[in-house]
Motif scaffolding. Structure first.
Motif, mmCIF file in Angstrom:
data_model
loop_
_atom_site.group_PDB
_atom_site.id
_atom_site.type_symbol
_atom_site.label_atom_id
_atom_site.label_comp_id
_atom_site.label_asym_id
_atom_site.label_seq_id
_atom_site.Cartn_x
_atom_site.Cartn_y
_atom_site.Cartn_z
ATOM 1 N N HIS A 1 37.651 39.957 47.483
ATOM 2 C CA HIS A 1 38.040 38.509 47.649
ATOM 3 C C HIS A 1 37.168 37.575 47.906
ATOM 4 N N ALA A 2 36.089 37.937 49.212
ATOM 5 C CA ALA A 2 34.981 37.106 49.356
ATOM 6 C C ALA A 2 34.144 36.965 48.245
ATOM 7 N N LEU A 3 33.831 37.944 47.673
ATOM 8 C CA LEU A 3 32.555 37.828 46.502
ATOM 9 C C LEU A 3 33.321 37.036 45.138
ATOM 10 N N GLY A 4 34.665 37.417 45.207
ATOM 11 C CA GLY A 4 35.092 36.909 43.754
ATOM 12 C C GLY A 4 35.143 35.087 44.027
ATOM 13 N N PHE A 5 35.263 34.907 45.351
ATOM 14 C CA PHE A 5 35.568 33.494 45.350
ATOM 15 C C PHE A 5 33.891 32.665 45.238
ATOM 16 N N ILE A 6 33.162 33.502 45.767
ATOM 17 C CA ILE A 6 31.721 32.833 45.878
ATOM 18 C C ILE A 6 31.196 32.788 44.525
ATOM 19 N N CYS A 7 31.402 33.941 43.489
ATOM 20 C CA CYS A 7 30.966 33.884 41.978
ATOM 21 C C CYS A 7 31.779 32.814 41.478
ATOM 22 N N HIS A 8 33.032 32.798 41.979
ATOM 23 C CA HIS A 8 33.685 31.481 41.128
ATOM 24 C C HIS A 8 33.128 30.158 41.576
ATOM 25 N N THR A 9 32.712 30.091 42.843
ATOM 26 C CA THR A 9 32.325 28.937 43.148
ATOM 27 C C THR A 9 30.922 28.624 42.621
ATOM 28 N N LEU A 10 30.237 29.730 42.389
ATOM 29 C CA LEU A 10 28.702 29.400 41.862
ATOM 30 C C LEU A 10 28.548 29.697 40.259
ATOM 31 N N ASN B 1 51.435 44.688 38.603
ATOM 32 C CA ASN B 1 51.773 44.733 39.987
ATOM 33 C C ASN B 1 50.804 44.210 41.040
ATOM 34 N N GLU B 2 50.071 43.256 40.789
ATOM 35 C CA GLU B 2 48.938 42.533 41.337
ATOM 36 C C GLU B 2 49.216 42.261 42.799
ATOM 37 N N SER B 3 48.428 42.559 43.920
ATOM 38 C CA SER B 3 48.671 42.095 45.127
ATOM 39 C C SER B 3 48.068 40.519 45.020
ATOM 40 N N PRO B 4 48.294 39.923 46.408
ATOM 41 C CA PRO B 4 47.746 38.295 46.323
ATOM 42 C C PRO B 4 46.252 38.239 46.198
ATOM 43 N N MET B 5 45.523 39.341 46.740
ATOM 44 C CA MET B 5 44.248 39.174 46.744
ATOM 45 C C MET B 5 43.711 39.238 45.075
ATOM 46 N N LEU B 6 44.382 40.231 44.096
ATOM 47 C CA LEU B 6 44.111 40.423 42.950
ATOM 48 C C LEU B 6 44.418 39.185 41.899
ATOM 49 N N ASN B 7 45.525 38.652 42.341
ATOM 50 C CA ASN B 7 45.817 37.213 41.745
ATOM 51 C C ASN B 7 45.062 36.268 42.067
ATOM 52 N N ASP B 8 44.296 36.151 43.152
ATOM 53 C CA ASP B 8 43.053 35.254 43.580
ATOM 54 C C ASP B 8 42.016 35.571 42.460
ATOM 55 N N LEU B 9 41.893 36.681 42.401
ATOM 56 C CA LEU B 9 40.530 37.224 41.569
ATOM 57 C C LEU B 9 40.687 36.679 40.351
ATOM 58 N N HIS C 1 42.707 34.224 39.111
ATOM 59 C CA HIS C 1 42.723 32.894 39.197
ATOM 60 C C HIS C 1 41.404 32.447 39.164
ATOM 61 N N TRP C 2 40.403 33.113 39.970
ATOM 62 C CA TRP C 2 39.113 32.948 39.646
ATOM 63 C C TRP C 2 38.177 33.380 38.573
ATOM 64 N N LYS C 3 39.009 33.726 37.738
ATOM 65 C CA LYS C 3 38.436 34.274 36.524
ATOM 66 C C LYS C 3 37.476 35.497 36.739
#
Ligand SMILES: *Cc1c(COP(=O)(O)O)cnc(C)c1O
Length: 268
Positions: free
Chosen positions: A47-56, A71-79, A81-83
């Motif tokens: 989750h943290a790495l996905g967010f950082i990669c998306h930001t950068l 059957n995605e978890s909220p974490m996977l849905n965020d990933l 969303h962050w492409k």
């Protein structure tokens, strides 16, 4: 008693995983064109790495243990969303995540990809973690933190003065094993130990009384905890205080590592 609020670093990104990734991301070789890493379906690290990669704007490949398709978890849905690119693998493939042959194969599959180990627990994770110790004011004697892969506790120990000490709370069954994980990163520091009385049966195991403890804590405290990491740490603290495990006047800091994203309920 003080709480170092690394949960407050970001509203969803786990503070501890951000600390661990900071040095690697800041020193990314220019040849790197994507990042590859591993985790479970609720992983704070992915989750943290996905967010950082998306930001950068760096392409991110997440290798996930188990198939959560549809059957995605909220974490996977965020990933998503962050492409991020999600690659679901079976348990036997996932188990090879540290093997040379498998890593060589991933290097072919993702040319110029930087492979970050599970949990972000590469040795340079310690640099970012030890910084948190310098930020703590006023002075303290003992710092308490959860232990899973050990890099966080090792980074903390690196930041301590010789008179300070660290107490790790093992969040999984691993007497001896967790100590060896921490020691591999260290030079012979001895001002630390791990207690194994508060894993509650294993990693992510959460009996009802632990869940109840977290719920009650969250209704009366100005910040939240969850049962996988911080809940076990605060429960341990309560117990250790009852047992009189600390010296009179001992100045204690609890590290709140974050991880609240993993406790979000599913809404789809
Ligand atoms: C991963 C994690 C930990 C454990 O850190 P290790 O370096 O693996 O020991 C603790 N708290 C949270 C919130 C985490 O996500």
């Amino acid at each position: 008693m003080m709480v170092k609020r690394d949960d407050a670093i970001h509203p969803v990104v786990s503070g501890n995983k951000w600390r661990k990734l900071k040095h690697t991301i800041e020193n990314l070789p220019p040849t790197v064109t994507s990042i590859v890493s591993f985790g479970g379906g609720f992983s704070n690290h992915l989750h943290a790495l996905g967010f950082i990669c998306h930001t950068l704007n760096i392409p991110f490949h997440a290798i996930i243990r188990g198939n959560y398709e549809g059957n995605e978890s909220p974490m996977l849905n965020d990933l998503l969303h962050w492409k991020a690119n999600l690659h679901y693998v079976k348990k036997d493939t996932y188990q090879k995540r540290d093997e040379k042959g498998y890593l060589a194969q991933l290097n072919v599959q993702f040319p110029n990809g930087l492979i970050v180990p599970e949990g972000g627990s590469q040795s340079d994770a310690l640099f970012g973690v030890s910084e948190l110790v310098d930020e703590i004011e006023p002075p303290f004697d003992t710092i308490i933190a959860p232990v899973a892969s050990g890099a966080t506790l090792a980074g903390i120990i690196k930041g301590l003065t010789p008179t300070q000490r660290a107490l790790g709370i093992g969040v999984l069954k691993g007497e001896g094993y967790l100590e060896s994980l921490v020691s591999q990163f260290l030079d012979h520091e001895e001002n630390w130990r791990i207690t194994h009385d508060f894993h509650f049966g294993g990693y992510a195991k959460k009996p009802q009384y632990l869940k109840t403890f977290c719920e009650q804590f969250n209704t009366c405290m100005p910040f939240a905890i969850e049962p996988v990491y911080s809940g076990k740490v605060f429960y341990a603290l309560q117990q250790l205080l009852r047992e009189g495990a600390f010296k009179k006047g001992e100045r204690i800091v609890i590290l709140h590592t974050g991880g609240l994203q993993g406790a979000r309920p599913k809404i789809n």
